[in-house]
Design an enzyme around this catalytic site. Structure first.
Site, PDB file in Angstrom:
ATOM      1  N   PHE A 157       0.564  -0.866  -0.228  1.00 42.23           N
ATOM      2  CA  PHE A 157      -0.306  -0.270   0.343  1.00 42.23           C
ATOM      3  C   PHE A 157       0.503   1.094  -0.104  1.00 42.23           C
ATOM      4  CE2 PHE A 157      -2.581   3.458   2.171  1.00 42.23           C
ATOM      5  CZ  PHE A 157      -3.280   2.655   1.468  1.00 42.23           C
ATOM      6  N   GLY A 209      -7.085  -0.450   8.356  1.00 43.54           N
ATOM      7  CA  GLY A 209      -6.214  -1.306   8.088  1.00 43.54           C
ATOM      8  C   GLY A 209      -5.509  -1.348   9.977  1.00 43.54           C
ATOM      9  N   GLU A 251       0.665   3.427  10.178  1.00 44.14           N
ATOM     10  CA  GLU A 251      -0.772   3.487   9.771  1.00 44.14           C
ATOM     11  C   GLU A 251      -1.579   4.783  10.343  1.00 44.14           C
ATOM     12  OE1 GLU A 251      -3.561   0.045   8.620  1.00 44.14           O
ATOM     13  OE2 GLU A 251      -1.255  -0.736   8.032  1.00 44.14           O
ATOM     14  N   SER A 299      -0.060   8.172  16.540  1.00 47.67           N
ATOM     15  CA  SER A 299      -0.595   8.671  17.839  1.00 47.67           C
ATOM     16  C   SER A 299      -2.026  10.116  17.714  1.00 47.67           C
ATOM     17  CB  SER A 299      -0.198   8.010  19.087  1.00 47.67           C
ATOM     18  OG  SER A 299       0.483   6.894  19.298  1.00 47.67           O
TER      19      SER A 299
END
Ligand code: CAA
Length: 384
Positions: A123, A242, A363, A366
């Site tokens: 990806f 994801g 992905e 935080s």
């Protein structure tokens, strides 16, 4: 409300645990040291059906629910977070993205091979100057009539050296901002696709992370995913799923370190008794047990929301935020409980501590999860 796992979920957990303990554990210390890709282990993950777990059997997938997937991710991540990220990107970014948004031709041509594990996918969203700020894509895909001409550089690409297919996000019309971004299916053996150097990373060292260059790559029109300009929303929607996978990875890393710490606390003796009998260690284990259980409930609930067809984007962001903080905090504690032994490779906890850090970064960091959550809260959704 029902907290018991079904027979099917228990069977998935058993199979993943058995694979992690018997196949992954004997080789992970050396693979981590040498940064070697787990070729044989990935072949076995394919045989076990771990590479396309949630994809429909119509496209050679396992047809399982998201809860089964997170349970398998958790067990594999307890031992080997590198194999877990290979699995996670293929399942919840590549296969899930194609199954939900690709057309029949694209599914037949690509998804059938990716869900079976014959091919692995990547990806490709992050760039040298577009990480958290994902709308500022510098990679361009110019519309040339019958094809797009792709140029640019992508960074930190998981499976970058081994994947056969890339899902590439690129800017087609800069004036249109994020509405001018598209997503494309790119085969890695096409002319102009250059696989750059492999990263020498702190953790997940047995996974292959590369920079990728696209130099005048001709992408057929039929390989664009969705309508013109759908690429940014495609990336955001896919990343929602994801994030459940990475939350499960973080949960598994925390739980793996906790299980090692409990075993060590029951075995190691100081001052005439096991270290677990000292309150200083016992209270650390109590905090670990409590916070890991809370993370597990959040991860399983995010998966349940997805399986129930409900909106799960905020729940996924919360699960990833919390589970990754728990993973970082408690892998450090697990090293502390092991003392000097925790600092050497043989005891596995130092690797889990290094692996934990990436779950707070990829992905969506935080900080990005907090943006996603706070926007939803301020829009009036005080509770999920
Ligand atoms: N679903 C659908 N649409 C969404 C969406 C979602 N979850 N989130 C945003 N959008 C839409 C918005 O509605 C908006 O569209 P409209 O203007 O038509 O309404 C558009 O997308 C732009 O949204 P924002 O204005 O909110 O965009 P932003 O610039 O403020 O950024 C962000 C939002 C959440 C910060 C986003 O940039 C983001 O998630 N950044 C992090 C990127 C990231 O996670 N990268 C990870 C790389 S992949 C990886 O790590 C894989 C690996 O190999 C392990």
């Amino acid at each position: 409300m029902f907290f018991e796992l079904s027979e099917q979920h228990l069977a998935v957990r058993e199979a993943a645990r058995d694979f992690a303990q018997n196949v992954l554990k004997p080789t992970i210390i050396e693979r981590d040291r040498a940064m070697s890709y787990p070729k044989e282990e990935v072949r076995q993950m394919k045989e076990l059906g771990f590479l396309g777990m949630m994809t429909s059997p119509d496209y050679n997938g396992g047809g399982m629910d998201a809860l089964s997937y997170v349970i398998a991710m958790e067990e594999i991540s307890k031992i080997d977070a590198s194999c877990a990220v290979i699995m996670s990107v293929n399942n919840s970014l590549v296969c899930a993205g194609l199954e939900q948004y690709a057309n029949d031709f694209q599914k037949e041509k690509y998804l059938t091979k990716l869900a079976s594990g014959e091919w692995i996918g990547s990806f490709c969203l992050s760039e040298p100057e577009a990480g958290s700020d994902a709308t500022s894509q510098q990679t361009t895909a110019l519309d040339m009539g019958d094809h797009y001409l792709l140029n640019g550089t992508k960074n930190w690409i998981t499976n970058g050296g081994t994947s056969k297919v890339h899902l590439v996000i690129a800017q087609t019309n800069r004036e249109a901002g994020h509405r001018g971004i598209n997503a494309f299916i790119v085969e890695t053996d096409w002319q102009g696709v250059v696989i750059g150097a492999k990263e020498d990373k702190l953790g997940i060292r047995s996974s292959d992370t590369h920079t990728i260059m696209y130099n005048d790559v001709k992408v057929p029109k039929e390989n664009r995913i969705g309508e013109d300009g759908f690429g940014f929303k495609f990336a955001m929607k896919v990343l929602g799923g994801g994030r459940i996978g990475i939350a499960a990875q973080a949960l598994g890393i925390a739980a793996g370190a906790y299980e090692l710490a409990v075993a060590y606390a029951n075995e190691r003796k100081t001052f005439g008794k096991t270290i677990g009998s000292h309150q200083a260690i016992a209270f650390k284990l109590a905090d670990m047990a409590t916070e890991i259980e809370a993370a597990r409930l959040m991860v399983y609930r995010a998966a349940w929301l997805k399986d129930s067809g409900k909106d799960y984007a905020t729940a996924a962001a919360m699960a990833k935020l919390y589970a990754s903080e728990v993973a970082m905090k408690h892998t450090v504690e697990a090293v502390q409980i092991h003392g000097g032994y925790g600092y050497v490779k043989e005891y596995h906890v130092e690797r889990l501590m290094r692996d934990a850090k990436i779950t707070q970064i990829y992905e969506g960091t935080s900080e990005i999860q907090r943006i996603v959550i706070s926007r939803d809260v301020l829009n009036g959704n005080l509770y999920i």
